[in-house]
Each structure stands twice: as structure tokens, then as C-alpha cells.
Design a protein around this motif. Structure first.
Motif, mmCIF file in Angstrom:
data_model
loop_
_atom_site.group_PDB
_atom_site.id
_atom_site.type_symbol
_atom_site.label_atom_id
_atom_site.label_comp_id
_atom_site.label_asym_id
_atom_site.label_seq_id
_atom_site.Cartn_x
_atom_site.Cartn_y
_atom_site.Cartn_z
ATOM 1 N N ARG A 214 5.197 8.300 -7.114
ATOM 2 C CA ARG A 214 4.713 7.535 -5.971
ATOM 3 C C ARG A 214 5.615 6.350 -5.663
ATOM 4 O O ARG A 214 5.527 5.770 -4.578
ATOM 5 C CB ARG A 214 3.289 7.029 -6.238
ATOM 6 C CG ARG A 214 2.308 8.114 -6.650
ATOM 7 C CD ARG A 214 0.922 7.544 -6.965
ATOM 8 N NE ARG A 214 0.303 7.007 -5.774
ATOM 9 C CZ ARG A 214 -0.410 7.721 -4.902
ATOM 10 N NH1 ARG A 214 -0.568 9.008 -5.097
ATOM 11 N NH2 ARG A 214 -0.946 7.151 -3.836
ATOM 12 N N HIS A 215 6.456 5.973 -6.623
ATOM 13 C CA HIS A 215 7.318 4.803 -6.438
ATOM 14 C C HIS A 215 8.562 5.207 -5.638
ATOM 15 O O HIS A 215 9.205 6.204 -5.956
ATOM 16 C CB HIS A 215 7.727 4.221 -7.785
ATOM 17 C CG HIS A 215 8.163 2.792 -7.708
ATOM 18 N ND1 HIS A 215 9.328 2.399 -7.089
ATOM 19 C CD2 HIS A 215 7.578 1.644 -8.170
ATOM 20 C CE1 HIS A 215 9.454 1.089 -7.181
ATOM 21 N NE2 HIS A 215 8.400 0.602 -7.828
ATOM 22 N N ARG B 144 1.642 3.584 5.251
ATOM 23 C CA ARG B 144 1.167 2.804 4.099
ATOM 24 C C ARG B 144 1.723 3.419 2.830
ATOM 25 O O ARG B 144 1.564 4.615 2.589
ATOM 26 C CB ARG B 144 -0.363 2.806 4.055
ATOM 27 C CG ARG B 144 -0.946 2.037 2.861
ATOM 28 C CD ARG B 144 -0.760 0.549 3.026
ATOM 29 N NE ARG B 144 -1.571 -0.221 2.120
ATOM 30 C CZ ARG B 144 -1.145 -0.673 0.923
ATOM 31 N NH1 ARG B 144 0.085 -0.375 0.512
ATOM 32 N NH2 ARG B 144 -1.941 -1.401 0.164
ATOM 33 N N ARG B 145 2.420 2.612 2.037
ATOM 34 C CA ARG B 145 2.955 3.081 0.759
ATOM 35 C C ARG B 145 2.252 2.317 -0.353
ATOM 36 O O ARG B 145 2.138 1.092 -0.301
ATOM 37 C CB ARG B 145 4.466 2.865 0.698
ATOM 38 C CG ARG B 145 5.107 3.408 -0.565
ATOM 39 C CD ARG B 145 6.600 3.160 -0.561
ATOM 40 N NE ARG B 145 7.283 4.020 0.387
ATOM 41 C CZ ARG B 145 8.267 3.630 1.177
ATOM 42 N NH1 ARG B 145 8.647 2.372 1.164
ATOM 43 N NH2 ARG B 145 8.858 4.479 1.986
ATOM 44 N N SER B 146 1.807 3.035 -1.384
ATOM 45 C CA SER B 146 1.052 2.401 -2.458
ATOM 46 C C SER B 146 1.208 3.209 -3.731
ATOM 47 O O SER B 146 1.441 4.426 -3.695
ATOM 48 C CB SER B 146 -0.424 2.292 -2.073
ATOM 49 O OG SER B 146 -1.180 1.788 -3.149
ATOM 50 N N THR C 54 -5.347 -6.303 2.814
ATOM 51 C CA THR C 54 -4.441 -6.941 1.855
ATOM 52 C C THR C 54 -3.093 -7.240 2.488
ATOM 53 O O THR C 54 -2.586 -8.355 2.405
ATOM 54 C CB THR C 54 -4.243 -6.045 0.620
ATOM 55 O OG1 THR C 54 -5.512 -5.767 0.029
ATOM 56 C CG2 THR C 54 -3.346 -6.732 -0.402
ATOM 57 N N THR D 89 -1.285 3.371 -5.814
ATOM 58 C CA THR D 89 -2.632 3.860 -6.098
ATOM 59 C C THR D 89 -2.996 4.947 -5.095
ATOM 60 O O THR D 89 -2.327 5.124 -4.061
ATOM 61 C CB THR D 89 -3.655 2.722 -6.024
ATOM 62 O OG1 THR D 89 -3.744 2.260 -4.665
ATOM 63 C CG2 THR D 89 -3.237 1.570 -6.919
ATOM 64 N N GLY E 91 2.163 8.751 -2.790
ATOM 65 C CA GLY E 91 2.388 7.340 -2.509
ATOM 66 C C GLY E 91 2.499 6.981 -1.048
ATOM 67 O O GLY E 91 2.755 5.817 -0.732
ATOM 68 N N GLU F 282 7.276 -0.656 -2.881
ATOM 69 C CA GLU F 282 6.271 0.291 -3.378
ATOM 70 C C GLU F 282 4.873 -0.001 -2.861
ATOM 71 O O GLU F 282 4.007 0.883 -2.847
ATOM 72 C CB GLU F 282 6.267 0.297 -4.911
ATOM 73 C CG GLU F 282 5.750 -0.965 -5.565
ATOM 74 C CD GLU F 282 6.831 -2.008 -5.772
ATOM 75 O OE1 GLU F 282 6.686 -2.824 -6.698
ATOM 76 O OE2 GLU F 282 7.822 -2.024 -4.994
ATOM 77 N N ASP F 283 4.614 -1.221 -2.438
ATOM 78 C CA ASP F 283 3.312 -1.582 -1.869
ATOM 79 C C ASP F 283 3.594 -2.183 -0.509
ATOM 80 O O ASP F 283 3.883 -3.378 -0.390
ATOM 81 C CB ASP F 283 2.586 -2.571 -2.779
ATOM 82 C CG ASP F 283 1.113 -2.707 -2.419
ATOM 83 O OD1 ASP F 283 0.556 -1.763 -1.834
ATOM 84 O OD2 ASP F 283 0.527 -3.755 -2.740
ATOM 85 N N ASP F 284 3.499 -1.343 0.522
ATOM 86 C CA ASP F 284 4.053 -1.752 1.802
ATOM 87 C C ASP F 284 3.220 -1.172 2.938
ATOM 88 O O ASP F 284 2.667 -0.067 2.841
ATOM 89 C CB ASP F 284 5.503 -1.259 1.912
ATOM 90 C CG ASP F 284 6.193 -1.777 3.155
ATOM 91 O OD1 ASP F 284 5.910 -2.914 3.543
ATOM 92 O OD2 ASP F 284 7.012 -1.039 3.735
#
Length: 694
Positions: A427-428, A541-543, A591, A545, A571, A525-527
């Protein structure tokens, strides 16, 4: 209804008929000169014969009259949504349709035009383009009139009525109020890209569109990616330059807004959006290698092959404890500029790499403390460990230990193994989708070459994206303070660059690690990202989780919409929304928040939203039409007029009778039948002969 006309269908070409007429005239002139008797009858015979050759006929057409066509053009542009203009438009259109329906033999064609919301079209209100297309389908004789219902801000006006191909009046029913005022903000110059960290500038202008207004200032607020960065006063009526800096690579949305003025029609033209793409200048990388090994050259070659990288590389060949008596003049090595690199110019580097480095007294603890502080303030650090990492000489036993995510256990594995991307690594963005990833191939069969050494470590923080022997950490990524750290727990990546057992994506993996460390937006990675393309707002959306919260979209008008996210791959998830308004869209999942700009930079449609007939007045006068403001006045009556009579009055507007018709039948009657021609010609000849025989 019928109509009569005379038609000529010569039996001989016109030149021959003209020649015969000339000959006849010459003969008659000679006869007159010689005073010959019977000249009149001879001329009559010639005339009858020539007229018969001209073959005249009486044409009677049976005509059915066609209904006159009137065009009603309703302006649906953005400026028509201001105040009561939209309601005025609907009321006027309904009135026109009703009045025209009561007129006899009249056909009404309604055209709704000017709506370019949700597009990149910056040509303003275009009403005459669609009108021309409609006019081309109707004979010009049938066109009885054109009614425009608009605020007068039309940006495709024809130069003349003649260019429209009509001879009918054009009337304007004007929406909006008289003597309106507004404040507007225009970005007159802005860069499309810039180097991250360099000073850039944009130029803007604030105008108060108010009769008699002059001077003063307006409060300008500049936001970069949603965060307020500047606030200043800008003079009214003159240009103002604003300096700014880009803080990351990739697109940045700059939002400029001016405070409301003394009079406002709309606040939509009080703000503007500029998208500036940030690019990095040449990246400065410091590579510090410990004792020479086979992978050192691979690291250097990969970094030197990138033209955007300035590489400073030092290898520690002679530590302080190495004293073999070699004279200094015979050494070709240079002194390690520790103070210059790790104190004076440390902050100039974008990335620092330690390759198999161990404590040897070359770098005092104070310099390693500087590196740790450099990371915490936003720097990037990559450590590729060697066997000494498992010993007391490890960098983990220095001040750098507080920023390194993996603590050595002292174990070293020297068995062959295939590097594997972990579940979270799938996912990264650093490790997702690497070419030949064993985790994505059939039955998990590895297609990467093996490595033969791994230094064991217990992760204290960060994310494990790759693992090796016994699922122990192989590549750890971590965020420390404002900076980032990556730890590679092996010194055998070079085997991939040599193509051992098929090799592996060494260059791509190193490129991704380096760019993630330097905060490349595409590798976050969280975007949450959004862009407007082909009339669609596309949200990605990239995550790390699997949770997929809904995103809330705030439209430029302030309306909010909620959309679910659809998984697109490990991801990644996306959503789409049709763009219906121009301006800034704000997207949040609770968030993360991002912005996307839709439409042109400075919409021509809103540069001057005031209601006016001045722009179209010359065209109205030329056509015989006029403009009537709807606000505060009764709606005008409609009449049909003919000829050159006035086409409008105090409380009425006129359309002309088009006079169009369709021919349903034709009756052709020869004016000189053959027998009549023969009788007249013979009679004239006989009379001429009788006259001359006396």
C-alpha cells in the motif's frame, strides 16, 4: 395567394437576338433615309418576329404564406445569477412566449445560451454564436425579429446587423438594476511554475467599479494550499506585486482574496486562484561511505546517472587510527572536510546517505548531533547498514540513534533470501507495484535475485515496507520531527544492479526512497489529492489503512456534497464529481484537506458584472430595435409592423412581417402563341406590300 410575373425564355442565344435586332434597325433606318413607303409595317413585322424569338410567358405562382419566425435568446451565463436577474429573465421569457403566441402566423424559437459553468472556456458570454447557428436554418425573409434577455454583458457581439444576414429588429430586455457597483480582483500576471524555495511573484489589480470612485485600498489575503501566508493592503486602481515561495514540489494552489468593497454585486470576482507547479533545482546529495565494498560503486553510479542530482561523495579510507608511516606528500587523498560539510553547509543538502558507515573517530559526536537535528528540522537521512551496524561501532550508538527507527539486535543473517514487500508495503507508494514484485506474481514465485546478508534490528517506530529472512525488517521508513529517515538493513542491494539471478528494481527503489525522503508529493503514503480534468473533479485518496471515509466537497458557491470513495488498488481509492461551477473546490475527509481550481484564472464573465446596454446599443440602433430595462417597469407589449414604420414605441416593441412563402404550383401562359405570331407577321408583311404597291 397567387402572384403574376413575366418570364423570358429566348429560343435563340441572346447575342444572336441582339444581332438580328441590330440588322433590322439598320434596314429600317436605310428605308427611312430613302423614304421608302411601308416602313412602319416592315418594322412591325420585324418586331413581331423578334418578340416571338424572345418567347415571353406569363407566370402565375400559387403561394402559401409561411409563419414569421421570432428568436428569443435567454442569457444563462454566470452573471445572470446575480441578485434577481435569473428571476427577471424567466419572467421576461414567459411574457415574450405568451405575447408572441397571441400574434397570428408567428413561430417562436427559444435559445438558451451563455452557460459555460464547469468548463475551461474563458470567452465570456456568447449569445450570438448559438443565434447564428439557428438563423442559418431559416430563410432571411421569414425572420421577423430577435429578442435578447440579458444583462448586456455579451462578449461575441457582431460588428453589424448585416453580418447576421437579417433585416429584422433586435431588441434587448435588460436584467439587473441601474447604476450598479462592484469590486473586482484581477491577477494580471502569474508564473505557471517555479523552483521550490526561490522567491516568485504575481501581479494583481483591485478595481472599484463605481461611478466617481477613486483612491483607497483593499485588504488582500494570500493562501497557499489553504493556509494563510500573507495579508496586506493593495491600492485601488493600480497594480500590486506580491512575493511568495513554493514550499513543496508539484502543484500548489494560491488563493488570493480581497475584502468586500463599498458596493458588491458578487463576491465571486473578489478572489482568484492560481496553480503554480513547484520544481526542484538540482538536488544536493551527500554520500558518506565507510570501508570500500562492492556496493559502493553501485550507489555512486545510480546517483550520478540522475542529471538533477549534485553528488558529494566521500569514502573513509584512512581513519585516524591507521598509521602506516606513509609520507603525507605521497598520499593522493584529500582531508575529509568534516566541519564544512557537517556544520557550515549541512543545511544545503537535500539528502544525506550513510553507506556502511561505522564510528571510526572521523566524525565527532557533535557533527552527528548536527545531522540528527538536521533531520528533526526537516532533513532527509538514508542509512544502508553493513555488518558493523550489529556491533558497538554502530551509528545507532551515536546521537543519530534517536532518529533511527531500527535498533540492532547484534544478529547477522548470511543466508540467501528474496526481498519481499510486506502487506503494508503493498500500500506504500515507495514499494507498491515495483516491477517483478514477488508478492504480485503467480503463486508468489520470486522474480527478484537473492541477497545474502541481512543485519537484524528491532523496529522502534516507522513502517516496515520490505522484509527478508524470517520476516525480519529489511526496509524501514519513518518520520522524525519534520524530517524523514529510511533504513536499509542490508548492503547487498548492489547484486540487483549486477543482474545476479535476474537482478531487481534497484534504481527504481532507490529513486522512490530518495524522493519520498525529500517529500515528493506523488509518493506521500497518506495523501488526499484532487484535480479538474475533462469536466470532472477527480479525487484520489492514498492511505496505509483500509478505512475509506467519505469525502466532503465544498463547491465554490458554498454548497457541500458528500461522496463515497471507491477502492482502486492497494492503498488507493478515488471518487469523481461532475464540475458544475467555476472556482475553488475544497475537499476533506475529516483529516486531510486539499483544493482544486476549476475554470479560467480571471473569468471574463465576471470582470464587469454590471448591467448595461452600452455594449450592444449600436447594434440595436442599426437594426431599428431598442433596449428596455426590466427592473421597475412593466413588460412591453409586442406588435407586428410593416414597411419602414417605427419598430418600437413607448410601451411596445415591434416585429416585422417576414413575408415568407412556399410555392405550391406554377401556371405558365405564352404571351405570343405560334398562330398569333404567324398572323401578325403575315398581316404586317401584306400591309407593307400593299403600301409599297400603290
Amino acid at each position: 395567394m397567387s402572384a403574376l410575373s413575366v418570364q423570358w425564355a429566348p429560343l435563340l442565344p441572346g447575342t444572336i437576338l441582339a444581332g438580328l435586332a441590330v440588322v433590322a434597325l439598320l434596314l429600317l433606318a436605310l428605308a427611312l433615309w430613302r423614304r421608302a413607303p411601308g416602313v412602319f409595317w416592315r418594322g412591325l413585322a420585324f418586331g413581331v418576329l423578334l418578340l416571338a424569338l424572345a418567347n415571353p410567358a406569363l407566370i402565375e405562382e400559387q403561394r402559401d404564406p409561411l409563419r414569421d419566425v421570432v428568436f428569443v435568446v435567454a442569457d444563462d451565463s454566470t452573471s445572470q445569477t446575480i441578485d434577481e436577474r435569473s428571476g427577471q429573465t424567466d419572467l421576461a421569457v414567459a411574457h415574450l412566449l405568451e405575447q408572441l403566441g397571441e400574434l397570428g402566423d408567428t413561430e417562436v424559437r427559444l435559445i438558451r445560451a451563455g452557460d459555460n459553468r464547469g468548463t475551461q472556456d474563458n470567452r465570456g458570454t456568447r449569445l450570438f454564436g448559438p443565434l447564428r447557428q439557428a438563423l442559418a436554418k431559416v430563410p432571411h425573409q421569414r425572420i421577423a425579429g430577435i429578442f435578447l434577455v440579458s444583462d448586456g454583458q455579451i462578449h461575441d457581439l457582431p460588428e453589424t446587423v448585416e453580418s447576421l444576414g437579417i433585416e429584422a429588429p433586435v431588441h434587448l430586455l435588460l436584467t439587473g438594476e441601474e447604476d450598479e457597483g462592484d469590486r473586482r480582483l484581477m491577477v494580471t500576471q502569474a508564473p505557471s511554475f517555479g523552483i521550490v524555495g526561490d522567491q516568485l511573484s504575481l501581479t494583481l489589480r483591485v478595481d472599484d467599479l463605481i461611478s466617481g470612485a477613486a483612491g483607497g485600498s483593499g485588504r488582500i489575503t494570500l493562501r497557499q494550499n489553504g493556509q494563510v501566508t500573507q495579508s496586506l493592503d493593495a491600492p485601488i486602481g493600480s497594480e500590486q506585486e506580491i512575493a511568495f515561495e513554493l514550499n513543496h514540489r508539484g502543484p500548489s494552489v494560491l488563493e488570493i482574496e480581497v475584502a468586500p468593497g463599498p458596493e458588491e454585486l458578487t463576491l465571486a470576482n473578489n478572489r482568484a486562484a492560481v496553480v503554480v507547479n513547484g520544481v526542484r533545482d538540482r538536488l544536493r546529495v551527500l554520500l558518506v561511505s565507510g570501508e570500500p565494498h562492492a556496493g559502493e560503486r553501485a550507489w555512486r553510479n545510480i546517483l550520478k546517472s540522475d542529471p538533477s542530482v549534485d553528488l558529494v561523495h566521500f569514502t573513509i579510507l584512512r581513519p585516524p587510527e591507521k598509521q602506516d608511516g606513509t609520507p603525507i606528500r605521497e598520499l593522493s587523498l584529500i582531508a575529509f572536510p568534516t566541519r564544512e560539510l557537517f556544520e557550515i553547509k549541512l543545511d544545503e543538502f537535500d539528502l544525506i546517505i550513510f553507506d556502511r558507515y561505522r564510528r571510526r573517530g572521523v566524525l565527532p559526536s557533535i557533527y552527528l548531533e548536527n545531522v540528527a537535528a538536521y533531520v528533526e528540522k526537516g532533513g532527509a537521512l538514508l542509512e544502508a547498514v553493513g555488518p558493523t551496524f550489529a556491533t558497538p561501532l554502530s551509528l545507532y550508538r551515536t546521537p543519530l540513534g534517536r532518529v533511527l527507527p531500527g535498533e540492532p539486535t547484534g544478529a547477522i543473517f548470511e543466508n540467501g533470501f528474496h526481498p519481499k514487500v510486506t502487506d503494508i508495503g503493498q500500500r506504500h507508494p515507495v514499494t507498491a507495484g515495483l516491477d517483478g514484485d514477488p508478492g504480485s506474481s503467480e503463486e508468489g514465485a520470486p522474480s527478484w535475485g537473492r541477497w545474502f546478508r541481512q543485519i537484524d534490528a528491532d523496529p522502534s517506530s516507522g513502517v516496515i515496507v520490505m522484509e527478508g529472512i524470517s520476516e525480519r525488517p529489511l526496509l524501514i521508513l519513518d518520520r522524525v520531527g519534520e524530517g524523514r529517515v529510511a533504513q536499509l538493513m542490508s548492503d547487498h542491494m548492489w547484486l540487483w544492479s549486477r543482474g545476479f539471478e535476474g537482478g531487481g528494481p534497484q534504481a527504481e527503489l532507490l529513486r522512490r526512497i530518495s524522493h519520498w525522503l525529500m517529500k515528493e508529493p506523488d509518493l506521500e503514503e497518506d495523501d488526499l489529492r484532487a484535480e479538474v480534468r475533462a469536466g470532472q473533479l477527480r479525487i484520489t485518496r492514498r492511505s496505509l489503512t483500509e478505512e475509506l471515509p467519505e469525502v466532503t466537497i465544498t463547491l465554490p458557491s458554498g454548497t457541500k456534497r458528500s461522496l463515497p470513495l471507491t477502492p482502486e488498488g492497494p492503498g488507493r481509492a478515488n471518487a469523481q464529481l461532475a464540475v458544475s461551477e467555476n472556482g475553488l473546490y475544497q475537499i476533506t475527509d475529516g483529516t486531510l484537506t486539499t483544493l482544486a481550481a476549476a475554470g479560467p484564472l480571471n473569468p471574463l464573465e465576471l470582470r464587469d458584472p454590471r448591467s448595461t446596454a452600452a455594449l450592444i446599443d449600436p447594434l440595436l440602433r442599426e437594426s431599428g430595435g431598442t433596449a428596455r430595462r426590466l427592473a421597475g417597469q412593466d413588460l412591453p407589449e409586442l406588435r407586428k409592423v410593416s414597411g419602414s414604420r417605427d419598430r418600437f414605441g413607448r410601451n411596445w416593441l415591434g416585429i416585422k412581417s417576414g413575408g415568407g412563402y412556399v410555392v405550391t404550383g406554377v401556371l405558365q401562359i405564352p404571351l405570343l402563341p405560334a398562330l398569333l405570331v404567324l398572323f401578325l407577321a403575315l398581316a404586317a408583311v401584306v400591309l407593307a406590300w400593299q403600301r409599297e404597291g400603290r
